[in-house]
Write a protein that holds these residues in place. Structure first.
Motif, PDB file in Angstrom:
ATOM      1  N   ALA A 198       0.697  -0.706  -0.462  1.00 28.91           N
ATOM      2  CA  ALA A 198       0.034  -0.204  -0.130  1.00 28.91           C
ATOM      3  C   ALA A 198       1.107   0.973  -0.006  1.00 28.91           C
ATOM      4  O   ALA A 198       2.302   1.393   0.794  1.00 28.91           O
ATOM      5  N   GLY A 199       0.441   2.333  -0.856  1.00 30.34           N
ATOM      6  CA  GLY A 199       0.946   3.594  -0.681  1.00 30.34           C
ATOM      7  C   GLY A 199       0.035   4.328   0.869  1.00 30.34           C
ATOM      8  O   GLY A 199      -0.674   4.685   0.471  1.00 30.34           O
ATOM      9  N   ILE A 200       0.964   5.127   1.029  1.00 30.18           N
ATOM     10  CA  ILE A 200       0.011   6.015   2.363  1.00 30.18           C
ATOM     11  C   ILE A 200       0.398   7.197   1.766  1.00 30.18           C
ATOM     12  O   ILE A 200       1.473   7.887   1.916  1.00 30.18           O
ATOM     13  N   PHE A 201      -0.519   8.393   1.124  1.00 29.02           N
ATOM     14  CA  PHE A 201      -0.455   9.634   0.606  1.00 29.02           C
ATOM     15  C   PHE A 201      -1.357  10.270   2.048  1.00 29.02           C
ATOM     16  O   PHE A 201      -2.634  10.410   2.052  1.00 29.02           O
ATOM     17  N   PRO A 202      -0.846  11.775   2.330  1.00 29.42           N
ATOM     18  CA  PRO A 202      -1.272  12.804   3.145  1.00 29.42           C
ATOM     19  C   PRO A 202      -2.172  13.697   1.489  1.00 29.42           C
ATOM     20  O   PRO A 202      -1.494  14.127   0.901  1.00 29.42           O
ATOM     21  N   ARG A 223       1.096   8.065  10.892  1.00 31.23           N
ATOM     22  CA  ARG A 223       0.786   7.075  12.108  1.00 31.23           C
ATOM     23  C   ARG A 223       0.367   5.647  11.865  1.00 31.23           C
ATOM     24  O   ARG A 223       1.108   4.944  11.897  1.00 31.23           O
ATOM     25  N   ILE A 224      -0.398   6.112  10.083  1.00 28.83           N
ATOM     26  CA  ILE A 224      -0.938   4.809   9.305  1.00 28.83           C
ATOM     27  C   ILE A 224       0.497   4.115   9.113  1.00 28.83           C
ATOM     28  O   ILE A 224      -0.015   3.048   8.878  1.00 28.83           O
ATOM     29  N   ALA A 225       0.680   5.005   7.971  1.00 24.62           N
ATOM     30  CA  ALA A 225       2.097   4.012   7.605  1.00 24.62           C
ATOM     31  C   ALA A 225       3.165   3.244   8.575  1.00 24.62           C
ATOM     32  O   ALA A 225       3.428   2.313   8.568  1.00 24.62           O
ATOM     33  N   ASP A 226       3.213   3.865  10.125  1.00 25.42           N
ATOM     34  CA  ASP A 226       4.373   2.909  10.558  1.00 25.42           C
ATOM     35  C   ASP A 226       3.580   2.090  11.064  1.00 25.42           C
ATOM     36  O   ASP A 226       3.988   0.696  11.651  1.00 25.42           O
ATOM     37  N   ASP A 227       2.058   2.061  11.022  1.00 26.08           N
ATOM     38  CA  ASP A 227       0.948   0.834  11.841  1.00 26.08           C
ATOM     39  C   ASP A 227       1.276  -0.041  10.877  1.00 26.08           C
ATOM     40  O   ASP A 227       1.831  -1.416  11.617  1.00 26.08           O
ATOM     41  N   LEU A 228       0.938   0.606   9.334  1.00 33.17           N
ATOM     42  CA  LEU A 228       0.287  -0.897   8.791  1.00 33.17           C
ATOM     43  C   LEU A 228       2.232  -1.364   9.076  1.00 33.17           C
ATOM     44  O   LEU A 228       1.773  -2.956   8.195  1.00 33.17           O
TER      45      LEU A 228
END
Ligand code: ATP
Length: 441
Positions: A349-353, A366-371
């Motif tokens: 998954a790519g995580i983008f603001p 925070r989401i990226a660190d958790d995933l």
């Protein structure tokens, strides 16, 4: 292939070995994304062959083996390709593959067909890499870099059988490097001089071998289809009498259509090798390698059904199979997509603001660190959101998660599907489960 080689380098899948020195012939290095992709291929094989079965044991044998192993296996005398040189252009070709080769001076012709060609008579060339074990070359003994992993399995047959108390039929599997001084390597990672094999030897009672051969032939094709390789690009190729090794009782290749000039080529071999290998090791080592069938009180030398697949060749097949260029509705610029099976994709998954303010980067981090603790993810805040999607499409990332203005208010995020381009809104704290379900689907 040119497009793939360029994408592989640009995005960190595969680099030429020792590139800053001009490169080493047909040896390749796997970059950050390539190592994940190949690892996923190897993990799927290991799971399918070892972890999910109770009749196959794993092994990791050393690359360097006793030199007598390669005499027994027939590699010292017989692992040869016929080599011809052209005295005019200094080209070097495999005499048995001239029909696939092109004359370097006149590519419309095959070597030997152009008036200027001066081919030598074929010489037998051994494909094994030789080196020396011990401090002084002259007094040390010659050892070989293994040209296949299978021999490590044969010589450990009784060690594994006796330590695990497996009963025949059972198998031994291993993944490891193999080395072949190929005369005509090439086509990117298709034929290289250092590569990785995933091999399994299944030991059976003589007489049951053809049944097991058919079983493994079907199982292995199923595995390739489950990786996402297009069934229309897969076929079996039965070895003809001329192709069959002298000891083989039957052999099928699984071929994949690489397209272009390569076309259908072997990615895996399934072989019924009879008792050739154990018989030869028994003879050369003078150690009994028979299996004792206790209930029936009889001893016999098992037959072997082998499945042998190249991790690099499957990786190339997956890249070729996955690569597509397509138009996007409402957009001028098309996109390049690696339509890899989600379970194989190097980044899940790519995580983008959406923008770099209003608490969005903090929440996305925070989401990226958790995933990241569950699967590989990539945080990206640079450039327009469309560009960030494209960058992930190009490396096969199946999902992109965007944190927007609403996210910081109600804790939901959007998740976009690489293939359908559909976006749905899910609670951020349900993301791990939602993505895992999609990966397992
Ligand atoms: P080929 O005819 O293509 O050289 P082979 O019949 O010699 O292959 P095997 O000895 O049966 O190949 O090896 C089993 C598998 O190992 C192949 O199906 C392939 O996936 C892989 N393999 C063999 N040689 C190479 C190589 N030089 N580079 C990459 N993979 C290889």
């Amino acid at each position: 292939m040119e497009k793939l080689v360029s994408l592989a380098k640009r995005r960190g899948f595969i680099f030429q070995s020792s590139e800053i020195y001009g490169g080493t012939g047909s040896v390749w290095d796997y970059g950050p994304l390539g190592v994940e992709l190949k690892k996923n291929v190897k993990d799927r094989w290991w799971n399918a062959m070892v972890r999910f079965r109770d009749d196959i044991e794993g092994l990791d044998a050393a690359i360097l083996m006793h030199p007598r192993v390669w005499e027994a296996s027939g590699h010292v005398s017989g692992f040869v390709d016929p080599l011809v040189d052209c005295k005019t252009c200094k080209g070097r070709f495999r005499a048995d593959k001239l029909e696939d080769a092109r004359c370097p001076q006149k590519p419309s012709k095959r070597p030997g067909e152009h008036d200027a060609c001066q081919l030598t008579v074929p010489r037998q060339f051994n494909l094994m890499f030789k080196t020396f074990m011990g401090p002084l070359e002259e007094s040390a003994s010659v050892v070989y870099l293994r040209p296949e992993t299978a021999q490590g399995i044969y010589v450990n047959f009784l060690n594994v059988q006796q330590s695990t108390r497996q009963k025949i039929p059972f198998g031994i599997a291993q993944i490891g490097k193999a080395f072949r001084n190929e005369i005509t390597p090439g086509n990117f990672i298709f034929r290289t001089r250092e590569f990785e094999q995933m091999e399994m030897q299944f030991f059976v009672e003589p007489g049951t071998d053809m049944g097991w051969f058919e079983f493994w032939k079907a199982e292995r094709m199923k595995w390739h289809v489950e990786l996402g390789l297009d069934p229309a690009r897969l076929e079996y190729h039965q070895h003809t009498a001329g192709e069959l090794a002298h000891y083989a009782r039957a052999a099928f290749d699984v071929n994949f259509d690489f397209g272009g000039t390569l076309g259908f080529q072997e990615i895996e071999g399934v072989h019924n090798r009879g008792d050739f290998d154990l018989g030869r090791h028994q003879e050369y080592s003078t150690k009994k390698l028979e299996y004792f069938d206790q209930p029936n009180n009889k001893r016999f030398l098992p037959y072997v059904v082998e499945t042998s697949v190249g991790a690099d060749r499957v990786t190339l097949a997956l890249l070729v199979n996955a690569y597509r260029e397509e138009a996007v509705a409402g957009e001028e610029e098309g996109r390049v997509v690696l339509g890899l099976h989600p379970a194989l994709a190097p980044i899940k998954a790519g995580i983008f603001p959406l923008v770099k303010k209003d608490g969005m980067p903090e929440m996305a981090h925070r989401i990226a660190d958790d995933l990241r603790r569950r699967f590989p993810v990539f945080y990206d805040e640079s450039g327009a959101i469309g560009r960030r999607y494209r960058r992930q499409d190009e490396v096969g990332t199946p999902f992109c998660v965007t944190v927007d203005g609403q996210s910081t208010q109600d804790g939901t995020v959007t998740i976009r599907d690489r293939d359908t381009l559909e976006q749905s809104r899910v609670p951020a704290d349900a993301l791990a489960r939602v993505i895992q379900e999609k990966l397992d689907a």
